[in-house]
Motif scaffolding. Structure first.
Motif, short mmCIF file in Angstrom:
data_model
loop_
_atom_site.label_atom_id
_atom_site.label_comp_id
_atom_site.label_asym_id
_atom_site.label_seq_id
_atom_site.Cartn_x
_atom_site.Cartn_y
_atom_site.Cartn_z
N ASP A 132 35.86 -24.93 2.40
CA ASP A 132 35.74 -26.21 1.69
C ASP A 132 36.04 -25.93 0.22
O ASP A 132 35.23 -25.34 -0.50
N GLU A 133 37.20 -26.39 -0.25
CA GLU A 133 37.67 -26.02 -1.58
C GLU A 133 36.75 -26.53 -2.68
O GLU A 133 36.49 -25.82 -3.67
N ASP A 134 36.24 -27.75 -2.57
CA ASP A 134 35.38 -28.30 -3.61
C ASP A 134 34.08 -27.50 -3.74
O ASP A 134 33.62 -27.20 -4.84
N LEU A 135 33.49 -27.16 -2.59
CA LEU A 135 32.23 -26.42 -2.62
C LEU A 135 32.43 -25.00 -3.18
O LEU A 135 31.64 -24.54 -4.01
N ILE A 136 33.46 -24.32 -2.75
CA ILE A 136 33.68 -22.96 -3.22
C ILE A 136 34.08 -22.96 -4.69
O ILE A 136 33.74 -22.05 -5.45
N ASN A 137 34.79 -24.01 -5.12
CA ASN A 137 35.11 -24.15 -6.54
C ASN A 137 33.82 -24.19 -7.37
O ASN A 137 33.71 -23.56 -8.42
N ALA A 138 32.83 -24.94 -6.87
CA ALA A 138 31.55 -25.04 -7.59
C ALA A 138 30.82 -23.70 -7.61
O ALA A 138 30.20 -23.32 -8.62
N VAL A 139 30.87 -22.96 -6.51
CA VAL A 139 30.22 -21.65 -6.44
C VAL A 139 30.85 -20.68 -7.44
O VAL A 139 30.16 -20.00 -8.21
N VAL A 140 32.17 -20.62 -7.43
CA VAL A 140 32.87 -19.73 -8.36
C VAL A 140 32.63 -20.17 -9.81
O VAL A 140 32.46 -19.34 -10.70
N GLY A 141 32.58 -21.50 -10.02
CA GLY A 141 32.30 -22.01 -11.36
C GLY A 141 30.93 -21.56 -11.86
O GLY A 141 30.77 -21.20 -13.04
N ASN A 142 29.92 -21.58 -10.98
CA ASN A 142 28.60 -21.09 -11.35
C ASN A 142 28.66 -19.63 -11.80
O ASN A 142 28.07 -19.24 -12.81
N ALA A 143 29.37 -18.82 -11.01
CA ALA A 143 29.46 -17.40 -11.32
C ALA A 143 30.19 -17.17 -12.65
O ALA A 143 29.80 -16.30 -13.44
N ILE A 144 31.25 -17.94 -12.89
CA ILE A 144 31.98 -17.77 -14.15
C ILE A 144 31.13 -18.21 -15.34
O ILE A 144 31.13 -17.56 -16.39
N ASN A 145 30.39 -19.31 -15.18
CA ASN A 145 29.52 -19.75 -16.27
C ASN A 145 28.50 -18.67 -16.63
O ASN A 145 28.22 -18.43 -17.81
N ASN A 146 27.92 -18.02 -15.62
CA ASN A 146 26.98 -16.93 -15.89
C ASN A 146 27.68 -15.76 -16.56
O ASN A 146 27.14 -15.15 -17.49
N ALA A 147 28.89 -15.44 -16.09
CA ALA A 147 29.63 -14.33 -16.69
C ALA A 147 29.97 -14.62 -18.15
O ALA A 147 29.91 -13.71 -19.00
#
Length: 240
Positions: A132-147
């Motif tokens: 699911d592209e929208d959901l995984i986009n949000a997951v990766v976005g969370n990780a990038i924000n933390n990074a």
């Protein structure tokens, strides 16, 4: 790949009354709409402004990034509610990882430039996967924000096939995760930490999304570690 069994979010011994839950969800939705209006105004201002002529341009970039982060958190809350009610339209598509990661890089380009952070992307242009592209986009976005919060000056995102699964790695060259978090990441990341301005929602959401992706009895999963090419924190997402 199919939607796994999803239980309502664990509320411990404090059941939430249906009327209160509906009020909270309605309030979150209204807040999200207001933040979206703010984001539209900010992005129009930034698009029409000359950075060299606008003294507050850098500050507007920062505010715009924070507004996006808040909006993403609100969307995650609403998504978790839909998952709990089993009404989320789980939409698995065959996705090009090159295009997917290029879109993420574009989302963060202004903020990264403002913070003087380099984002490296490593992906096989022929790699495709079902998710699911929208959901995984949000997951990766969370990780990038933390990074972005903890890196010194560089973030790396990579996608590869490993043992029949898709592995997405988001890592930075910061100080890495604390030992306690690595020992019990699920428990640590779900706690509220006022000093770090963390509620654990991002990790909880990401864990739910990973587990929703299933294939032949195997569920997606998350892993935290230190090291890797960047020698800092590594957020790993495995999708079957």
């Amino acid at each position: 790949m199919s939607l796994s069994e999803n239980n309502n979010p664990d509320t411990g011994n404090l059941p939430v009354e249906p009327d209160l839950m509906n009020f909270l969800v309605s309030s979150i939705h209204d807040t999200k709409n207001s933040v979206c209006l703010l984001l539209n105004s900010l992005e129009k201002t930034l698009a029409n402004a000359d950075a060299s002529q606008l003294a507050a341009h850098a500050e507007l970039v920062r505010v715009n990034a924070e507004a996006k982060r808040v909006n993403n958190s609100l969307v995650q809350l609403l998504t978790l509610y839909k998952v709990g009610q089993r009404v989320y339209p789980f939409d698995v598509q065959y996705v090009s990882l090159r295009d997917f990661i290029a879109g993420i890089v574009a989302q963060y380009s202004d903020l990264l430039q403002f913070r003087q952070i380099t984002l490296e992307a490593h992906v096989d242009p022929e790699l495709h996967w079902y998710f699911d592209e929208d959901l995984i986009n949000a997951v990766v976005g969370n990780a990038i924000n933390n990074a972005i919060r903890y890196t010194r000056d560089c973030i790396r995102i990579a996608a590869e096939e490993q043992n029949g699964q898709l592995l997405l790695r988001i890592e930075d060259n910061g100080r890495g995760y604390p030992v306690a978090m690595l020992q019990d990441s699920y428990d640590s990341m779900r706690r509220v930490d006022p000093l770090e301005n963390s509620t654990g929602l991002g990790f909880y959401f990401s864990d739910k999304v990973a587990r929703m992706h299933r294939n032949q009895g195997v569920s997606g999963k998350l892993k935290l570690e230190n090291g890797g090419p960047m020698k800092g924190a590594c957020f790993l997402l495995f999708l079957p």
